[in-house]
Design an enzyme around this catalytic site. Structure first.
Site, mmCIF file in Angstrom:
data_model
loop_
_atom_site.group_PDB
_atom_site.id
_atom_site.type_symbol
_atom_site.label_atom_id
_atom_site.label_comp_id
_atom_site.label_asym_id
_atom_site.label_seq_id
_atom_site.Cartn_x
_atom_site.Cartn_y
_atom_site.Cartn_z
ATOM 1 N NE ARG A 102 -101.282 106.861 20.724
ATOM 2 C CZ ARG A 102 -100.772 107.770 21.583
ATOM 3 N NH1 ARG A 102 -101.190 108.088 22.996
ATOM 4 N NH2 ARG A 102 -99.597 108.130 21.739
ATOM 5 C CG HIS A 129 -94.777 106.494 21.266
ATOM 6 N ND1 HIS A 129 -95.235 107.329 19.923
ATOM 7 C CD2 HIS A 129 -94.783 107.616 22.377
ATOM 8 C CE1 HIS A 129 -95.744 107.726 20.069
ATOM 9 N NE2 HIS A 129 -95.620 108.537 21.184
ATOM 10 C CD GLN A 132 -92.798 111.198 22.031
ATOM 11 O OE1 GLN A 132 -93.612 111.495 21.979
ATOM 12 N NE2 GLN A 132 -91.691 112.518 22.142
ATOM 13 C CG ASP A 219 -92.425 107.014 28.483
ATOM 14 O OD1 ASP A 219 -93.150 107.970 29.298
ATOM 15 O OD2 ASP A 219 -92.535 105.683 28.233
ATOM 16 C CB CYS A 259 -92.225 111.003 25.286
ATOM 17 S SG CYS A 259 -92.840 109.753 26.170
ATOM 18 N NE ARG A 287 -95.021 112.735 18.316
ATOM 19 C CZ ARG A 287 -95.965 112.077 19.462
ATOM 20 N NH1 ARG A 287 -95.858 112.250 20.565
ATOM 21 N NH2 ARG A 287 -96.937 111.117 18.514
HETATM 22 N N1 NVA Z 1 -95.176 104.685 27.605
HETATM 23 C C1 NVA Z 1 -95.396 105.667 27.261
HETATM 24 C C2 NVA Z 1 -95.770 106.900 26.069
HETATM 25 C C3 NVA Z 1 -96.765 107.177 25.994
HETATM 26 C C4 NVA Z 1 -96.380 108.493 24.968
HETATM 27 C C5 NVA Z 1 -96.993 104.561 27.542
HETATM 28 O O1 NVA Z 1 -97.610 103.558 26.609
HETATM 29 O O2 NVA Z 1 -98.479 105.086 27.584
HETATM 30 N N1 CP Z 2 -96.038 111.696 23.690
HETATM 31 C C1 CP Z 2 -97.730 111.095 23.153
HETATM 32 O O1 CP Z 2 -97.130 110.345 22.715
HETATM 33 O O2 CP Z 2 -98.307 111.874 23.757
HETATM 34 P P1 CP Z 2 -99.598 112.101 23.859
HETATM 35 O O3 CP Z 2 -99.829 110.072 24.594
HETATM 36 O O4 CP Z 2 -100.717 113.157 24.541
HETATM 37 O O5 CP Z 2 -99.906 111.301 22.580
#
Ligand code: NVA
Ligand code: CP
Length: 306
Positions: A102, A129, A132, A219, A259, A287
């Site tokens: 990540r 993502h 997800q 989101d 998500c 997930r």
């Molecule tokens: N768009 C959000 C998704 C979190 C799972 C982010 O990148 O923070």
């Molecule tokens: N939806 C998602 O990826 O959650 P986290 O940021 O908690 O991993």
């Protein structure tokens, strides 16, 4: 060997194979039957951003498959002190069987993969993502919403929206994206949909997108790493709150997905969120199952397509 960096790299059949595996392994897990498909394998999990679901689902998932997960926070490994990504890749991939990352730029994960001896999975970048959206589609299937699906995504044209566009383009379902002006999906993602002649529309009217949809999704307006944009975004996203009035425009019995984490009063009302909590938390649980499907699929494809 295959990496899971973007949905663009896969065919419809391959993506459905992963979801089928996830569904099969989920059924086994529900019977507390933990089949060691990845016995003694180690998953390295590099996190440059926070996570609840991604961390817990991958770490639990690899353990239930007979392996072990190594949580590698960027703050705790030399990457955070400036060791190059390509060196980190060569070291870690020589010791583990699979890696999940990540991070921020998609280019970083691509660089890691270019130097990796083992499959690399995208656990979220600023651009995509993919794990997800695979869980989201699996949840749509389970709730009977994937046949003749009309999905409305209203909100930021971010990593989650981009991945929705790619999945809809590859699987062939209808997707309507509504984003405020200036927050559209990335140009190459829009071009991908156009090239595929996908049934994906892009606009700036959330009501028009939601009208008649059978799945409504959104989101957070402020993604990780964009905290300084919050004040501006709250102004620009006016009219994008998914509340009862918005949901009333969708098909009767339409599903709501998120998500997570969800910010009530911003992208979704407390009422809509709680009315659809069963769907949203099934999506979150999936997930776990989808990560397993993806890991087992990648393991099955080692040595192929090299
Ligand atoms: N768009 C959000 C998704 C979190 C799972 C982010 O990148 O923070
Ligand atoms: N939806 C998602 O990826 O959650 P986290 O940021 O908690 O991993």
């Amino acid at each position: 060997m295959r990496h899971f960096l973007t949905l663009k790299d896969f065919t419809k059949n391959e993506l459905l194979e992963m979801i089928d595996l996830a569904i099969k392994i989920k059924a086994q897990t529900k019977q507390r039957e933990y089949v060691p498909y990845l016995k003694q394998q180690t998953l390295g999990m590099i996190f440059e951003k926070s996570s609840t679901r991604t961390r817990v689902s991958f770490e639990t998932g690899i353990y239930q498959l007979g392996g072990v997960g190594l949580f590698l926070s960027a703050n705790d490994i030399q990457l955070g002190r400036g060791e190059p990504m390509k060196d980190t890749a060569r070291v870690i991939s020589a010791m583990v069987d699979m890696v999940m990352i990540r991070t921020y730029e998609q280019a970083k994960i691509e660089e890691f993969a270019a130097y990796s001896k083992v499959p690399v999975i995208n656990g979220l970048t600023d651009k995509y993502h993919p794990v997800q959206i695979m869980a989201d589609y699996m949840t749509m299937m389970e709730f009977g919403k994937s046949q003749n699906a009309v999905v409305a995504y209203v909100g930021d044209g971010n990593n989650v929206a981009n991945s929705w566009v790619l999945l809809a383009s590859l699987l062939g379902f209808e997707l309507r994206i509504a984003t405020p002006k200036g927050y559209e999906c990335h140009d190459d993602v829009v071009a991908f949909a156009r090239d595929k002649k996908a049934n994906v529309s892009f606009g700036n009217d959330p009501k028009e997108a939601i009208r008649g949809a059978n799945v409504v999704t959104t989101d957070t307006w402020v993604s990780m790493g964009q905290e300084e944009q919050k004040e501006q975004k709250l102004k620009d996203f006016k009219g994008y709150l998914v509340d009862d009035e918005m949901m009333a425009l969708a098909q009767e019995g339409a599903m709501f997905l998120h998500c997570l984490p969800a910010y009530r009063g911003y992208e979704v009302s407390e009422k809509v969120f709680e009315d659809h909590a069963h769907e949203v938390f099934s999506e979150a649980e999936n997930r776990l199952h989808v990560q397993k499907g993806i890991m087992v699929w990648l393991d099955n494809h080692r040595g192929i397509h090299e």
